[in-house]
Design a protein around this motif. Structure first.
Motif, PDB file in Angstrom:
ATOM      1  N   CYS A   1       0.575   6.506   7.741  1.00 28.82           N
ATOM      2  CA  CYS A   1      -0.603   6.964   8.495  1.00 28.82           C
ATOM      3  C   CYS A   1      -1.862   6.950   7.635  1.00 28.82           C
ATOM      4  CB  CYS A   1      -0.346   8.345   9.084  1.00 28.82           C
ATOM      5  SG  CYS A   1       0.838   8.315  10.450  1.00 28.82           S
ATOM      6  N   ASP A   2      -1.745   7.293   6.363  1.00 30.08           N
ATOM      7  CA  ASP A   2      -2.902   7.218   5.461  1.00 30.08           C
ATOM      8  C   ASP A   2      -3.385   5.778   5.336  1.00 30.08           C
ATOM      9  OD1 ASP A   2      -2.908   9.942   5.020  1.00 30.08           O
ATOM     10  OD2 ASP A   2      -1.967   9.816   3.031  1.00 30.08           O
ATOM     11  N   ALA A   3      -2.445   4.845   5.153  1.00 33.57           N
ATOM     12  CA  ALA A   3      -2.809   3.433   4.986  1.00 33.57           C
ATOM     13  C   ALA A   3      -3.416   2.850   6.259  1.00 33.57           C
ATOM     14  CB  ALA A   3      -1.583   2.620   4.581  1.00 33.57           C
TER      15      ALA A   3
ATOM     16  N   VAL B   1       3.558   9.968   6.344  1.00 29.06           N
ATOM     17  CA  VAL B   1       2.210  10.309   5.864  1.00 29.06           C
ATOM     18  C   VAL B   1       1.581   9.119   5.149  1.00 29.06           C
ATOM     19  CG1 VAL B   1       0.925  11.780   4.251  1.00 29.06           C
ATOM     20  CG2 VAL B   1       2.638  12.784   5.770  1.00 29.06           C
ATOM     21  N   ALA B   2       2.339   8.427   4.321  1.00 28.19           N
ATOM     22  CA  ALA B   2       1.810   7.269   3.584  1.00 28.19           C
ATOM     23  C   ALA B   2       1.396   6.155   4.545  1.00 28.19           C
ATOM     24  CB  ALA B   2       2.848   6.758   2.590  1.00 28.19           C
TER      25      ALA B   2
ATOM     26  N   SER C   1       7.253  11.964   4.007  1.00 29.46           N
ATOM     27  CA  SER C   1       6.335  11.383   3.023  1.00 29.46           C
ATOM     28  C   SER C   1       6.018   9.922   3.373  1.00 29.46           C
ATOM     29  CB  SER C   1       6.917  11.479   1.613  1.00 29.46           C
ATOM     30  OG  SER C   1       8.165  10.809   1.546  1.00 29.46           O
ATOM     31  N   THR C   2       6.995   9.209   3.927  1.00 29.50           N
ATOM     32  CA  THR C   2       6.759   7.819   4.354  1.00 29.50           C
ATOM     33  C   THR C   2       5.830   7.791   5.557  1.00 29.50           C
ATOM     34  OG1 THR C   2       8.915   7.147   3.501  1.00 29.50           O
ATOM     35  CG2 THR C   2       7.881   5.691   5.120  1.00 29.50           C
TER      36      THR C   2
ATOM     37  N   ASP D   1      -4.921   4.733   8.608  1.00 28.97           N
ATOM     38  CA  ASP D   1      -5.941   5.665   9.085  1.00 28.97           C
ATOM     39  C   ASP D   1      -5.637   6.093  10.530  1.00 28.97           C
ATOM     40  OD1 ASP D   1      -8.204   7.272   8.956  1.00 28.97           O
ATOM     41  OD2 ASP D   1      -9.510   5.692   9.734  1.00 28.97           O
ATOM     42  N   CYS D   2      -4.427   6.631  10.712  1.00 28.53           N
ATOM     43  CA  CYS D   2      -4.019   7.072  12.042  1.00 28.53           C
ATOM     44  C   CYS D   2      -3.245   8.375  11.928  1.00 28.53           C
ATOM     45  CB  CYS D   2      -3.167   6.005  12.722  1.00 28.53           C
ATOM     46  SG  CYS D   2      -1.521   5.775  11.992  1.00 28.53           S
ATOM     47  N   GLU D   3      -2.903   8.926  13.062  1.00 24.84           N
ATOM     48  CA  GLU D   3      -2.088  10.130  13.128  1.00 24.84           C
ATOM     49  C   GLU D   3      -0.642   9.735  13.433  1.00 24.84           C
ATOM     50  OE1 GLU D   3      -3.104  13.248  12.469  1.00 24.84           O
ATOM     51  OE2 GLU D   3      -5.072  12.427  11.991  1.00 24.84           O
TER      52      GLU D   3
ATOM     53  N   ARG E   1       0.810  -1.224   0.000  1.00 25.08           N
ATOM     54  CA  ARG E   1       0.000   0.000   0.000  1.00 25.08           C
ATOM     55  C   ARG E   1       0.842   1.272   0.000  1.00 25.08           C
ATOM     56  NH1 ARG E   1      -5.371  -0.565   3.762  1.00 25.08           N
ATOM     57  NH2 ARG E   1      -6.085  -2.554   2.935  1.00 25.08           N
ATOM     58  N   VAL E   2       1.971   1.242   0.709  1.00 22.81           N
ATOM     59  CA  VAL E   2       2.752   2.478   0.853  1.00 22.81           C
ATOM     60  C   VAL E   2       3.991   2.537  -0.036  1.00 22.81           C
ATOM     61  CG1 VAL E   2       1.917   2.888   3.197  1.00 22.81           C
ATOM     62  CG2 VAL E   2       4.059   1.665   2.869  1.00 22.81           C
TER      63      VAL E   2
END
Length: 76
Positions: free
Chosen positions: A60-62, A57-58, A54-55, A64-66, A32-33
């Motif tokens: 955390c996006d995958a 963020v990727a 950027s890693t 769904d966390c902060e 995914r990342v």
């Protein structure tokens, strides 16, 4: 003078816990990342010395966390 540590002193990565809570494997997160399993494993085992924003963020996006859910201060 402070002692020398192998990893980033005082920082713990909660990747294992977040993956378990989402029933996601390290392999799936890697796909995914776009980060290798080896590099994610280094992060997961608190051996990473640096991580790109950027890693972070990727990941955390995958998941769904902060970022604060992923990286926490280790007071041990």
């Amino acid at each position: 003078m402070s002692p020398v540590h192998d990893g980033p002193a005082g920082v713990h990565c909660r990747l294992d816990e977040l993956l378990a809570a989402r029933s996601m494997s390290l392999t799936e997160l890697s796909k995914r990342v776009g980060v290798s399993i080896v590099n994610l494993s280094v992060l997961k085992n608190d051996r990473a010395r640096a991580i790109r924003f950027s890693t972070l963020v990727a990941i955390c996006d995958a998941l769904d966390c902060e970022i604060g859910d992923l990286l926490v201060r280790d007071h041990a």
